[in-house]
Design an enzyme around this catalytic site. Structure first.
Site, PDB file in Angstrom:
ATOM      1  N   ASP A   1     115.605  71.482  15.879  1.00 32.34           N
ATOM      2  CA  ASP A   1     116.799  70.680  15.561  1.00 32.34           C
ATOM      3  C   ASP A   1     117.081  69.674  16.669  1.00 32.34           C
ATOM      4  OD1 ASP A   1     118.911  69.847  14.019  1.00 32.34           O
ATOM      5  OD2 ASP A   1     120.286  71.414  14.680  1.00 32.34           O
TER       6      ASP A   1
ATOM      7  N   LYS B   1     130.991  80.858  24.197  1.00 26.54           N
ATOM      8  CA  LYS B   1     130.821  80.782  22.749  1.00 26.54           C
ATOM      9  C   LYS B   1     131.021  82.183  22.192  1.00 26.54           C
ATOM     10  CE  LYS B   1     127.681  78.938  19.232  1.00 26.54           C
ATOM     11  NZ  LYS B   1     126.424  78.178  19.008  1.00 26.54           N
TER      12      LYS B   1
END
Length: 289
Positions: free
Chosen positions: A105, A10
């Site tokens: 989340d 990432k």
């Protein structure tokens, strides 16, 4: 000796200079890097590429999201086979909480089911660290305001997607914008909402616009699981109701306690959240003896 292994990388786009984006990226890498659990992707390396862009590498997980798996299993019996993944998820969150990390989340889209049956919770970008300054608090409050005031639901989804993703697994205190009230019990609500989706086949408050969801989640519970899916096991429906209680103090006290409830169900034991009738207890006694 070097061993060949596939990793995921990432990175920030080259030329990214926004201090908040850089801070968020570094924070996500460091938070994830301090969590060592089979159901949490380990971070291997954090650094800069030759073009100056920040990156980190992590274990590559091949598979599908829990959201995809729920969507392609219209039959309850097939969805119930996903419950072991939910138990793994509860264990991962219990571990994170023990390390002072609140995910904030949790939803099926952020749960990966590997091709060999592994369960992995991803996307720790808005995690909250106990005892440390919450660098995302202002952004989360702003997201709630945008969702309430945006002119249409398509805009709301776009705005919210840039920050958090789907809101329908969010606990009432987070939906109200009370960021300071979001803690470990908020993750427990989200775990209950994932269980709801496994049982019912749809998220809680399915069919509502984002603004309607924000108005209702703090005042009304979602439709009962067994109203949407009458064949859902009543003990699991009761676990779901307790985990998703609107008042945090009425939820399970910890993700570990929720995991123990699921274990009791799997092993045929009595589930604390469910009020058994005498006839049910008698049938259990006869089966056992």
């Amino acid at each position: 000796m070097l061993f060949r292994s596939d990793v995921a990388m990432k990175q920030l786009l080259p030329g990214t200079e926004d201090p908040e984006l850089v801070s968020r990226f570094l924070r996500e890498a460091r938070v994830t890097g301090q969590l060592e659990h089979p159901s949490i992707v380990p971070v291997y390396e954090l650094g800069y590429r030759t073009d100056g862009s920040l990156f980190y590498t992590m274990r590559l997980v091949r598979g599908h999201s829990l959201e995809e798996e729920i969507g392609k299993r219209p039959a309850l019996a097939d969805r119930l086979n996903l419950l072991p993944h939910l138990l793994d998820l509860c264990q991962a969150i219990a571990y994170a909480h023990s390390r002072g990390v609140v995910h904030r989340d949790i939803k099926p889209l952020n749960v990966m089911i590997g091709e060999f049956g592994e369960t992995v919770l991803i996307d720790w970008g808005i995690a909250k660290l106990r005892g440390m300054h919450d660098t995302r608090a202002g952004e989360l409050r702003e997201a709630m305001d945008l969702m309430r005031n945006a002119p249409d639901d398509a805009t709301l989804k776009t705005t919210y997607g840039q920050t958090l993703g789907s809101p329908y697994y969010m606990p009432p205190e987070q939906a109200a914008g009370d960021v300071n009230a979001v803690d470990e019990r908020s993750d427990i609500y989200a775990l209950g909402a994932v269980l709801y989706a496994v049982l019912a086949g749809v998220p809680p408050y399915h069919g509502l616009t984002t603004r309607d969801f924000l108005d209702r989640v703090g005042a009304f519970p979602p439709r009962p699981v067994r109203e949407l899916c009458p064949k859902a096991p009543p003990e699991l429906a009761a676990i779901c109701i307790r985990a998703m209680a609107r008042e945090p103090e009425k939820r399970y006290t910890s993700a570990r306690e929720l995991a123990e409830e699921l274990r009791r169900y799997f092993s045929g034991g009595l589930v604390n959240a469910y009020d058994y009738h005498m006839s049910e207890l008698a049938k259990r006694y006869i089966r056992k003896h």
